[in-house]
Design a protein around this motif. Sequence first.
Motif, PDB file in Angstrom:
ATOM      1  N   ASP A 146       0.791  -1.233   0.000  1.00  0.00           N
ATOM      2  CA  ASP A 146       0.000   0.000   0.000  1.00  0.00           C
ATOM      3  C   ASP A 146       0.824   1.285   0.000  1.00  0.00           C
ATOM      4  O   ASP A 146       0.273   2.373  -0.068  1.00  0.00           O
ATOM      5  CB  ASP A 146      -0.966   0.020   1.181  1.00  0.00           C
ATOM      6  N   GLY A 147       2.139   1.217   0.096  1.00  0.00           N
ATOM      7  CA  GLY A 147       2.989   2.393  -0.009  1.00  0.00           C
ATOM      8  C   GLY A 147       3.239   3.143   1.279  1.00  0.00           C
ATOM      9  O   GLY A 147       3.929   4.153   1.264  1.00  0.00           O
ATOM     10  N   VAL A 148       2.699   2.678   2.406  1.00  0.00           N
ATOM     11  CA  VAL A 148       3.004   3.349   3.670  1.00  0.00           C
ATOM     12  C   VAL A 148       4.430   3.022   4.079  1.00  0.00           C
ATOM     13  O   VAL A 148       5.016   2.049   3.602  1.00  0.00           O
ATOM     14  CB  VAL A 148       2.028   2.936   4.800  1.00  0.00           C
ATOM     15  N   ALA A 149       4.970   3.825   4.970  1.00  0.00           N
ATOM     16  CA  ALA A 149       6.319   3.574   5.483  1.00  0.00           C
ATOM     17  C   ALA A 149       6.192   2.576   6.637  1.00  0.00           C
ATOM     18  O   ALA A 149       5.813   2.946   7.742  1.00  0.00           O
ATOM     19  CB  ALA A 149       6.960   4.876   5.952  1.00  0.00           C
ATOM     20  N   LYS A 150       6.486   1.313   6.365  1.00  0.00           N
ATOM     21  CA  LYS A 150       6.291   0.263   7.372  1.00  0.00           C
ATOM     22  C   LYS A 150       7.019   0.547   8.680  1.00  0.00           C
ATOM     23  O   LYS A 150       6.534   0.202   9.749  1.00  0.00           O
ATOM     24  CB  LYS A 150       6.751  -1.089   6.825  1.00  0.00           C
ATOM     25  N   ALA A 151       8.191   1.155   8.630  1.00  0.00           N
ATOM     26  CA  ALA A 151       8.952   1.472   9.842  1.00  0.00           C
ATOM     27  C   ALA A 151       8.633   2.876  10.368  1.00  0.00           C
ATOM     28  O   ALA A 151       9.213   3.305  11.357  1.00  0.00           O
ATOM     29  CB  ALA A 151      10.454   1.328   9.585  1.00  0.00           C
ATOM     30  N   GLY A 152       7.737   3.595   9.679  1.00  0.00           N
ATOM     31  CA  GLY A 152       7.359   4.929  10.127  1.00  0.00           C
ATOM     32  C   GLY A 152       8.436   5.983   9.950  1.00  0.00           C
ATOM     33  O   GLY A 152       8.425   7.001  10.631  1.00  0.00           O
ATOM     34  N   VAL A 153       9.353   5.763   9.031  1.00  0.00           N
ATOM     35  CA  VAL A 153      10.519   6.636   8.863  1.00  0.00           C
ATOM     36  C   VAL A 153      10.442   7.409   7.550  1.00  0.00           C
ATOM     37  O   VAL A 153      10.075   6.853   6.520  1.00  0.00           O
ATOM     38  CB  VAL A 153      11.819   5.799   8.897  1.00  0.00           C
ATOM     39  N   ALA A 154      10.820   8.692   7.625  1.00  0.00           N
ATOM     40  CA  ALA A 154      11.087   9.493   6.430  1.00  0.00           C
ATOM     41  C   ALA A 154      12.518   9.987   6.560  1.00  0.00           C
ATOM     42  O   ALA A 154      12.978  10.325   7.653  1.00  0.00           O
ATOM     43  CB  ALA A 154      10.140  10.673   6.318  1.00  0.00           C
ATOM     44  N   LEU A 155      13.218   9.999   5.448  1.00  0.00           N
ATOM     45  CA  LEU A 155      14.621  10.377   5.457  1.00  0.00           C
ATOM     46  C   LEU A 155      14.870  11.380   4.345  1.00  0.00           C
ATOM     47  O   LEU A 155      14.511  11.123   3.199  1.00  0.00           O
ATOM     48  CB  LEU A 155      15.456   9.112   5.250  1.00  0.00           C
TER      49      LEU A 155
END
Length: 165
Positions: A25-34
């Motif tokens: 689904d394109g979500v960040a599985k680890a909840g991280v943005a870099l």
Amino acid sequence: MSDDFDDLLTANRAFADTFALQGFDGVAKAGVALVTCMDSRIDPLGMVGLKPGDAKIFRNPGGRVTPQALEAIVLGVHLLNVDRVLVVPHTRCAVASSTEAELRRRVSESAGQDASWQSFPTVDDQVDTLKEDVAKVRTHPLVPESVQVGGFIYDVDTGLLRREV
């Protein structure tokens, strides 16, 4: 049709043979943005032990928090599961070790035409700039206080991150 992209298309077919993200689904599985630099010495996922699907990555010269990076962060926070943001410039970066005039001259020489009109924002002090960029994220009205934001410098010679903010 044979062209300069054949090697990459061949590699893509091999990649697609074992593609494991179909239906994701394109979500960040680890909840991280870099947010990091476009430098090819940087493996944004590998340097923090993540894999494809774990993080949202925004790359640009110098790893700066630009208006476009902020757009990506806001979308990530509200629509794509992001709750931690890392801002990661790196050592030996061209935009932190050159002046804008030097970059314009080098591009002009390479292009064989005047590039004095092209903007190449540079960084005088990486740590101060990193503090400013982290503050841009932390104070953005659409980034809630619950989102953790850190500023790090990546060492391209050792692979280590050093937290600065």
